[in-house]
Motif scaffolding. Structure first.
Motif: not given
Length: 353
Positions: A273-298
């Motif tokens: 999920x796209x939350x907290x510090x995930x983007x500092x570790x490549x989330x959204x750039x190195x690997x895709x992330x999903x909004x919390x509770x968007x289980x269909x997108x996940x």
């Protein structure tokens, strides 16, 4: 440089896991004094006296002894560092006269802090934060210019990709329990079961036995395609990272997550999920992330990885390169030394002025 370190050891971490590994990567010219909790008669007796006097009922007696040993070693000639601040907030008020050459590292996202604990941060002059996203929030309690961002490191020589021919396409990994979103996982799990490949999947949970009573997972604990593991050696843990096809691990919140860092270094593509510090570790750039509770997108993202091995392998390579460039303990240790020098330099400047 002389470094006075107050360290901790997380019970279920092995030799190659944990922030305390930092101390193994400082250059030879650095003089280290590392203090950590050790159980012996004197430490228990001393700790019990302090525990009663200070009313620190939730703190172990051996931990209290280690803290006072650390405080006793603080001096003008050394830089002091509390590696896990959350475990030692209660001692900050005791070291006000020595705090200018002290830094402490914040691990947990601010959602896990009570206002009472946050107020204790006002006793701290300098902090290291392991992710960027909540700098402003913590900056309400610590001067923003005294918050230094350094990512959590990893042993890139141990946590590395394995033989790619041994990766099992239907093997899905989930590691840990703290702040994991098991409810969201279950929603994705049921959608995957209805997919063309769902019945082929194996879900492997690496969770210490003491933390396995998770209500959301109750419906699948007896499934023939769900497996729980604990008490693993470092090498056994590594094998799970190296042979799994995907890490499926939605989060409720995150600071610097050890499992995420290990997956990045081993080139195991992460679905989270796209939350907290995930983007500092490549989330959204190195690997895709999903909004919390968007289980269909996940679920859709999982399907994309499953049906496109080239896409999956490209993300794996990008994650590994990210680890080599930004998470290598050798790189991270140098960044820590720079912060120490900045703090000491500021102190000297203030003294001169």
């Amino acid at each position: 440089m002389k470094l006075n370190i107050l360290s901790n050891k997380i019970g279920w971490f092995g030799k190659f896991s944990g922030y305390e590994c930092l101390t193994e990567y400082f250059p030879k010219g650095v003089s280290l004094q590392i203090t950590s909790s050790k159980k012996h008669f004197f430490s228990k007796a001393f700790g019990k006296l302090i525990q009663k006097y200070r009313k620190w009922n939730g703190i172990s007696t051996s931990e209290i002894f280690a803290e006072f040993s650390f405080i006793n070693k603080m001096s003008y000639r050394s830089m002091s560092h509390i590696l896990y601040l959350e475990s030692h907030l209660h001692i900050l008020s005791l070291i006000q006269k020595k705090k200018k050459k002290l830094v402490a590292t914040i691990h947990l996202p601010i959602s896990q802090w009570s206002e009472e604990k946050l107020q204790k941060l006002t006793y701290l002059d300098n902090a290291i934060l392991l992710y960027e996203e909540e700098t402003d929030e913590f900056g309400k309690y610590i001067s923003p210019e005294k918050i230094h961002i350094i990512k959590h490191g990893i042993d890139i020589d141990f946590f590395k990709p394995g033989d790619q021919t041994l990766v099992k396409k239907n093997k899905v990994l989930f590691v840990g329990h703290f702040l994991r979103d098991f409810e969201m996982f279950m929603k994705v799990y049921y959608l995957l079961l209805d997919s063309d490949f769902g019945k082929k999947l194996e879900f492997h949970f690496i969770i210490p036995v003491a933390f396995r009573k998770i209500a959301a997972l109750a419906p699948i604990v007896n499934s023939k395609t769900v497996f729980f593991h604990g008490g693993l050696s470092d090498e056994e843990l590594l094998e799970f990272y190296q042979t799994s096809y995907l890490m499926l691990m939605p989060m409720i919140d995150s600071g610097a997550n050890t499992a995420i860092v290990q997956a990045i270094a081993t080139g195991l593509p992460i679905i989270t999920t796209d939350i907290g510090g995930i983007r500092s570790y490549g989330g959204g750039e190195v690997f895709e992330v999903v909004k919390r509770d968007d289980f269909e997108a996940m679920t859709a993202l999982f399907t994309k990885y499953y049906n496109d091995s080239d896409f999956r392998n490209n993300v794996a390579l990008k994650q590994r390169n990210f680890a080599l460039e930004q998470l290598d303990w050798n790189v991270v240790a140098k960044q820590h030394l720079t912060v120490y020098k900045i703090i000491i330099g500021e102190l000297k400047a203030n003294t001169v002025s």
